[in-house]
Design a protein around this motif. Sequence first.
Motif, PDB file in Angstrom:
ATOM      1  N   GLY A   1      -3.338   7.277  -8.651  1.00  0.00           N
ATOM      2  CA  GLY A   1      -4.271   7.598  -7.591  1.00  0.00           C
ATOM      3  C   GLY A   1      -4.744   9.032  -7.603  1.00  0.00           C
ATOM      4  O   GLY A   1      -4.226   9.892  -8.334  1.00  0.00           O
TER       5      GLY A   1
ATOM      6  N   SER B   1      -4.647   8.000  -1.085  1.00  0.00           N
ATOM      7  CA  SER B   1      -6.044   8.269  -1.425  1.00  0.00           C
ATOM      8  C   SER B   1      -6.490   7.245  -2.470  1.00  0.00           C
ATOM      9  O   SER B   1      -5.736   6.339  -2.818  1.00  0.00           O
TER      10      SER B   1
ATOM     11  N   CYS C   1      -8.040   2.882  -0.992  1.00  0.00           N
ATOM     12  CA  CYS C   1      -6.572   2.959  -1.171  1.00  0.00           C
ATOM     13  C   CYS C   1      -5.916   1.593  -1.300  1.00  0.00           C
ATOM     14  O   CYS C   1      -4.681   1.506  -1.284  1.00  0.00           O
TER      15      CYS C   1
ATOM     16  N   ARG D   1       0.843  -1.203   0.000  1.00  0.00           N
ATOM     17  CA  ARG D   1       0.000   0.000   0.000  1.00  0.00           C
ATOM     18  C   ARG D   1       0.879   1.254   0.000  1.00  0.00           C
ATOM     19  O   ARG D   1       1.604   1.523   0.949  1.00  0.00           O
TER      20      ARG D   1
ATOM     21  N   HIS E   1      -0.437   4.334  -2.002  1.00  0.00           N
ATOM     22  CA  HIS E   1      -1.322   5.475  -2.225  1.00  0.00           C
ATOM     23  C   HIS E   1      -1.977   5.930  -0.919  1.00  0.00           C
ATOM     24  O   HIS E   1      -2.395   5.122  -0.094  1.00  0.00           O
TER      25      HIS E   1
END
Length: 398
Positions: A63, A44, A356, A40, A42
Amino acid sequence: MLGLIWARQAGLDDPLRLRRAEATRRVLSLELNKDRDVERIHGSGINTLDIEPVEGRYMLSGGSDGVIVLYDLENLTRETSYTCKALCSVGRSHPDVHKFSVETVQWYPHDTGMFTSSSFDKTLKIWDTNTLKSADAFHFKETVYSHHMSPVATNHSLVAVGTKSPKVQLCDLKSGSFSHILQGKKYWQWLGPHVMNMFWQQEGSADGRVKLWDVRRASGCLSTLDQHNGEKSKASSEAANSAHTGRVNGLCYTNDGLHLLTTGTDDRMRLWNSFTGENTLVNYGKVCNESRKGLKFTISCGCDPEFAFVPYGSTIAVYTVFTGELITMLRGHYTAVNCCVFQPNFQELYSGSRDCNILAWIPALREPVPDDVSEKFLPQQHLNPAYEDAWSSSDDEG
């Protein structure tokens, strides 16, 4: 499946049939992979995903934070549980980062050394994958909603860019300049080697029309798709000569290019014949679509029948393309799914959401076959009828 394997070994059936049968089985058994995570990065929502077509190993994501991430999908650890690592990213501190939301990312179709991205900051950027620097940038006066390159074109390197302006601009990567303009409605996307398609007009004022273009003829479109197939007596004045009664915010060709799927905010999905432009009238039922942005869905490859994977709220609906049957709903995201992409080499699916997260959906493991299975249990009905033994003892009876 054992019957197909035996028939292939004996040379009694087409090897492609076994491949399609196994690919179909794998797609029908797709489930959320609890042993595979995607790192992970991003901060947003994730708007767009793309897997390079050369090896099917590297994936791009874009993103709402303007960040672009490059992932390696291969399991280099050879362990059961692993995480798809981010090889690199264009973060907020990068000098060439997009200022606003990235709406589309796409690999260059013939080489992983280059990819493209477009953003609400009114730019289309061409990236060098090796250095992760912007090799070129095209600037527009209006907000950019989408772009696309033909996956099969070899005689040109045109990128079609759809903006808020009522025209589509074609950018030539070879010359680094704008090629020409197609006049029409708002928001477009490239669909094939010589074809363009209109998405929707922004701010809820769309007329729901889908137009097909030949980029060699900028004077006018080839045709406009009509959901009523020209039967004006059955069409209201508002829906006449339109593909949807709401905004058209998603489209995807089948892999052979013979059919086109479109989705709209009228909660309908329609299948069109690419050659005739006719609505095939396949009934998919209500396809919930409340997205105000582009909905990026995908179609399987190498299956029989083929399947469409369509974001449906916080789930992904799996339909048979040519019959409209809803096969299953893939659940795992917490909020609305914005995009999904199919990996044809291993029949895997990746999806991005406003939560996200990027989730990996893989085929369930097949149950082991007992060692004592003999040939008498093999399903003979899978054999080609032309090779079946039609001999009967009655033929010798006088």
